[in-house]
Design a protein around this motif. Structure first.
Motif, PDB file in Angstrom:
ATOM      1  N   THR A  60       9.852 105.817  79.365  1.00  0.00           N
ATOM      2  CA  THR A  60       8.927 105.358  80.413  1.00  0.00           C
ATOM      3  C   THR A  60       7.761 104.589  79.797  1.00  0.00           C
ATOM      4  O   THR A  60       7.418 103.488  80.237  1.00  0.00           O
ATOM      5  CB  THR A  60       8.348 106.565  81.186  1.00  0.00           C
ATOM      6  OG1 THR A  60       9.216 107.672  81.025  1.00  0.00           O
ATOM      7  CG2 THR A  60       8.108 106.238  82.629  1.00  0.00           C
ATOM      8  N   ALA A  61       7.158 105.189  78.771  1.00  0.00           N
ATOM      9  CA  ALA A  61       6.009 104.554  78.147  1.00  0.00           C
ATOM     10  C   ALA A  61       6.398 103.195  77.578  1.00  0.00           C
ATOM     11  O   ALA A  61       5.621 102.240  77.660  1.00  0.00           O
ATOM     12  CB  ALA A  61       5.449 105.450  77.045  1.00  0.00           C
ATOM     13  N   ALA A  62       7.617 103.103  77.019  1.00  0.00           N
ATOM     14  CA  ALA A  62       8.051 101.828  76.440  1.00  0.00           C
ATOM     15  C   ALA A  62       8.150 100.755  77.511  1.00  0.00           C
ATOM     16  O   ALA A  62       7.701  99.615  77.310  1.00  0.00           O
ATOM     17  CB  ALA A  62       9.405 102.008  75.743  1.00  0.00           C
ATOM     18  N   VAL A  63       8.734 101.129  78.689  1.00  0.00           N
ATOM     19  CA  VAL A  63       8.842 100.161  79.783  1.00  0.00           C
ATOM     20  C   VAL A  63       7.456  99.744  80.261  1.00  0.00           C
ATOM     21  O   VAL A  63       7.162  98.557  80.427  1.00  0.00           O
ATOM     22  CB  VAL A  63       9.667 100.763  80.950  1.00  0.00           C
ATOM     23  CG1 VAL A  63       9.636  99.847  82.155  1.00  0.00           C
ATOM     24  CG2 VAL A  63      11.092 101.011  80.499  1.00  0.00           C
ATOM     25  N   VAL A  64       6.575 100.751  80.463  1.00  0.00           N
ATOM     26  CA  VAL A  64       5.207 100.482  80.905  1.00  0.00           C
ATOM     27  C   VAL A  64       4.518  99.506  79.956  1.00  0.00           C
ATOM     28  O   VAL A  64       3.892  98.527  80.362  1.00  0.00           O
ATOM     29  CB  VAL A  64       4.412 101.813  80.988  1.00  0.00           C
ATOM     30  CG1 VAL A  64       2.925 101.552  81.050  1.00  0.00           C
ATOM     31  CG2 VAL A  64       4.855 102.616  82.195  1.00  0.00           C
ATOM     32  N   LEU A  65       4.693  99.771  78.648  1.00  0.00           N
ATOM     33  CA  LEU A  65       4.069  98.923  77.629  1.00  0.00           C
ATOM     34  C   LEU A  65       4.573  97.488  77.721  1.00  0.00           C
ATOM     35  O   LEU A  65       3.782  96.534  77.711  1.00  0.00           O
ATOM     36  CB  LEU A  65       4.417  99.459  76.237  1.00  0.00           C
ATOM     37  CG  LEU A  65       3.444 100.435  75.616  1.00  0.00           C
ATOM     38  CD1 LEU A  65       3.972 100.903  74.276  1.00  0.00           C
ATOM     39  CD2 LEU A  65       2.094  99.775  75.432  1.00  0.00           C
TER      40      LEU A  65
ATOM     41  N   GLY B  47      -4.571  99.505  69.344  1.00  0.00           N
ATOM     42  CA  GLY B  47      -5.051 100.798  69.805  1.00  0.00           C
ATOM     43  C   GLY B  47      -4.479 101.167  71.160  1.00  0.00           C
ATOM     44  O   GLY B  47      -4.073 102.308  71.395  1.00  0.00           O
ATOM     45  N   ALA B  48      -4.426 100.164  72.057  1.00  0.00           N
ATOM     46  CA  ALA B  48      -3.906 100.418  73.406  1.00  0.00           C
ATOM     47  C   ALA B  48      -2.447 100.839  73.339  1.00  0.00           C
ATOM     48  O   ALA B  48      -2.015 101.752  74.061  1.00  0.00           O
ATOM     49  CB  ALA B  48      -4.076  99.166  74.268  1.00  0.00           C
ATOM     50  N   ILE B  49      -1.667 100.197  72.454  1.00  0.00           N
ATOM     51  CA  ILE B  49      -0.250 100.562  72.302  1.00  0.00           C
ATOM     52  C   ILE B  49      -0.136 101.981  71.765  1.00  0.00           C
ATOM     53  O   ILE B  49       0.673 102.779  72.244  1.00  0.00           O
ATOM     54  CB  ILE B  49       0.462  99.560  71.367  1.00  0.00           C
ATOM     55  CG1 ILE B  49       0.545  98.179  72.027  1.00  0.00           C
ATOM     56  CG2 ILE B  49       1.863 100.048  71.023  1.00  0.00           C
ATOM     57  CD1 ILE B  49       1.080  97.094  71.127  1.00  0.00           C
ATOM     58  N   ILE B  50      -0.986 102.315  70.784  1.00  0.00           N
ATOM     59  CA  ILE B  50      -0.904 103.653  70.178  1.00  0.00           C
ATOM     60  C   ILE B  50      -1.194 104.739  71.218  1.00  0.00           C
ATOM     61  O   ILE B  50      -0.433 105.702  71.352  1.00  0.00           O
ATOM     62  CB  ILE B  50      -1.871 103.774  68.973  1.00  0.00           C
ATOM     63  CG1 ILE B  50      -1.368 102.894  67.825  1.00  0.00           C
ATOM     64  CG2 ILE B  50      -1.992 105.220  68.521  1.00  0.00           C
ATOM     65  CD1 ILE B  50      -2.308 102.808  66.643  1.00  0.00           C
ATOM     66  N   VAL B  51      -2.285 104.587  72.010  1.00  0.00           N
ATOM     67  CA  VAL B  51      -2.606 105.657  72.969  1.00  0.00           C
ATOM     68  C   VAL B  51      -1.577 105.721  74.093  1.00  0.00           C
ATOM     69  O   VAL B  51      -1.229 106.811  74.550  1.00  0.00           O
ATOM     70  CB  VAL B  51      -4.034 105.543  73.568  1.00  0.00           C
ATOM     71  CG1 VAL B  51      -5.080 105.806  72.522  1.00  0.00           C
ATOM     72  CG2 VAL B  51      -4.266 104.237  74.266  1.00  0.00           C
ATOM     73  N   VAL B  63      -4.226 104.731  82.369  1.00  0.00           N
ATOM     74  CA  VAL B  63      -5.379 104.178  81.647  1.00  0.00           C
ATOM     75  C   VAL B  63      -4.891 103.306  80.489  1.00  0.00           C
ATOM     76  O   VAL B  63      -5.400 102.203  80.260  1.00  0.00           O
ATOM     77  CB  VAL B  63      -6.288 105.323  81.119  1.00  0.00           C
ATOM     78  CG1 VAL B  63      -7.388 104.765  80.225  1.00  0.00           C
ATOM     79  CG2 VAL B  63      -6.907 106.076  82.282  1.00  0.00           C
ATOM     80  N   GLY B  64      -3.864 103.787  79.779  1.00  0.00           N
ATOM     81  CA  GLY B  64      -3.322 103.033  78.657  1.00  0.00           C
ATOM     82  C   GLY B  64      -2.735 101.707  79.099  1.00  0.00           C
ATOM     83  O   GLY B  64      -2.949 100.679  78.460  1.00  0.00           O
ATOM     84  N   LEU B  65      -2.013 101.736  80.235  1.00  0.00           N
ATOM     85  CA  LEU B  65      -1.407 100.496  80.746  1.00  0.00           C
ATOM     86  C   LEU B  65      -2.487  99.466  81.046  1.00  0.00           C
ATOM     87  O   LEU B  65      -2.372  98.295  80.664  1.00  0.00           O
ATOM     88  CB  LEU B  65      -0.597 100.790  82.015  1.00  0.00           C
ATOM     89  CG  LEU B  65      -0.095  99.559  82.769  1.00  0.00           C
ATOM     90  CD1 LEU B  65       0.939  98.811  81.950  1.00  0.00           C
ATOM     91  CD2 LEU B  65       0.501  99.930  84.123  1.00  0.00           C
ATOM     92  N   LEU B  66      -3.567  99.927  81.709  1.00  0.00           N
ATOM     93  CA  LEU B  66      -4.676  99.032  82.036  1.00  0.00           C
ATOM     94  C   LEU B  66      -5.257  98.432  80.747  1.00  0.00           C
ATOM     95  O   LEU B  66      -5.515  97.218  80.655  1.00  0.00           O
ATOM     96  CB  LEU B  66      -5.743  99.823  82.798  1.00  0.00           C
ATOM     97  CG  LEU B  66      -6.733  99.009  83.620  1.00  0.00           C
ATOM     98  CD1 LEU B  66      -6.000  98.131  84.623  1.00  0.00           C
ATOM     99  CD2 LEU B  66      -7.691  99.952  84.350  1.00  0.00           C
TER     100      LEU B  66
END
Lengths: 280, 101
Positions: A60-65, B47-51, B63-66
């Motif tokens: 999920t996080a990968a897609v979001v990213l 940093g945004a990618i890491i969190v 929050v991270g996506l934003l």
């Protein structure tokens, strides 16, 4: 993180330093910018690879990213390509605003899980990151608005602005100290954010449009510092190096720009007089 | 504690490098340099990618996506706009081509 990762991050830091250095001369400036961009690309690919390799990242996080990065890259690219040459300073200010906002959000992402027993070194940097990030976010938005003509370019002052500013700064400081010492929780962090956002607006409003480039440079230096603070929060050296680099280079550049305009930095920040906007 | 001190050392030394590296810039390059430095603090994307990658709750992912969206705008836009500014420093022929576009 293994040794190779650290060495590659060091390589990106070298790219940033050399890139900035090449920008000192018109002949090499473009190559300098490209070198910095190359370093940035390496840093980002490396970060993603490390996340996947460590197996931390969920699907999920990968897609979001991926979606988030694509949206941001598209918006940035279109804005930067379409903008008229004369409208570039306000666009830089907008980019600076979103950078400061991102730095503040990273502190929030770290603070939100509220896993108790954050060491003081972490809460202190969360405080500084949110404070500087929020002030630059709203300040840069107002600066961009002034240059674009959305906000009146003349110095805007009102009765009681100074005491109000002082009160808000004190509120932010007290809230920050309470958060740092672990007395107040997320509530104080929210209060700090609100106060810092208003301080950013009130600091930029009294400054005349003619002084805006210097102010944008100052806010740029602030964002650099906020990025370095975010680096302390999550313990990431590339953020600390690039942030400190931009913070210091931006600070010196601000001074050089003020000198080139024959103005003192203190005069510009105080705002509201001697700006040359008054005759206009 | 030693790790904090090591990070602080890196911060202070990097700041000195930042001062030294641009202190001799000519005034025509002030604005592009500001824009270039602005693009470099787009490193906040790392940093945004890491969190976001390490997020374990929905709110942190949001929050991270934003942060990821804002940071990519800063980084991509910053480098592209700086490149466009610096294009103007090329020879007169190149500048003419730009005007005719």
């Amino acid at each position: 993180m293994n040794t190779t990762t650290h060495l590659l991050y060091l390589g990106t830091a070298i790219c940033f330093v050399l890139g900035l250095h090449l920008m000192n001369s018109p002949a090499t400036a473009r190559r300098g910018n490209q070198l910095s961009a190359f370093g940035m690309a390496v840093a980002i690919v490396l970060t993603v690879v490390v996340l996947i390799d460590d197996g931390i990242i969920t699907a999920t996080a990968a897609v979001v990213l991926a979606v988030g990065a694509a949206a941001g890259a598209g918006a940035g690219l279109v804005a930067a390509r379409r903008v008229k040459m004369t409208a570039m300073p306000q666009l830089v200010s907008l980019f600076n605003a979103v950078g400061g906002g991102a730095a503040a959000l990273i502190a929030f992402a770290d603070a939100l899980p509220e896993s108790v027993d954050q060491p003081v070194s972490t809460t202190l940097t969360i405080f500084l990151d949110v404070l500087i990030g929020a002030v630059t976010f709203s300040g840069s938005l107002i600066a961009a608005g002034k240059l674009a003509g959305v906000v009146p370019g003349r110095p805007l002052t009102f009765a009681g602005a100074r005491p109000l500013n002082l009160l808000l700064a004190l509120t932010a400081l007290v809230a920050g100290i309470l958060y740092t010492t672990g007395v107040g929780g997320l509530g104080t962090l929210g209060l700090l954010t609100g106060a810092a956002l208003v301080v950013g607006v009130l600091m930029t409003l009294p400054i005349g449009g003619a002084d805006m480039p210097v102010v944008i440079s100052l806010l740029n230096a602030c964002t650099g510092t906020a990025v370095a603070m975010a680096g302390f929060v999550i313990g990431s050296t590339p953020l600390i190096i690039a942030g400190a680099l931009v913070g210091a280079a931006g600070g010196i550049l601000t001074k050089l720009m003020a000198v080139a305009m024959n103005r003192s930095l203190l005069n510009i920040i105080a705002g509201g007089f001697g700006t040359g906007d008054e005759q206009g | 504690m030693t790790e904090s001190i090591a990070l602080l050392t890196i911060f202070v030394l990097a700041a000195f490098v930042g001062v030294e590296v641009i202190s001799k810039v000519s005034s025509t390059l002030h604005t592009p340099l500001m824009s270039g430095a602005n693009a470099i603090h787009g490193v906040i994307l790392v940093g945004a990618i890491i969190v976001t990658g390490a997020a374990d709750s929905a709110i942190v992912v949001i929050v991270g996506l934003l942060a990821v969206v804002l940071a990519t705008v800063n980084m991509v836009g910053g480098f592209v706009v700086t490149d466009r500014m610096l294009e103007m420093f090329k020879g007169p022929g190149a500048r003419k081509k730009e005007l005719h576009k």
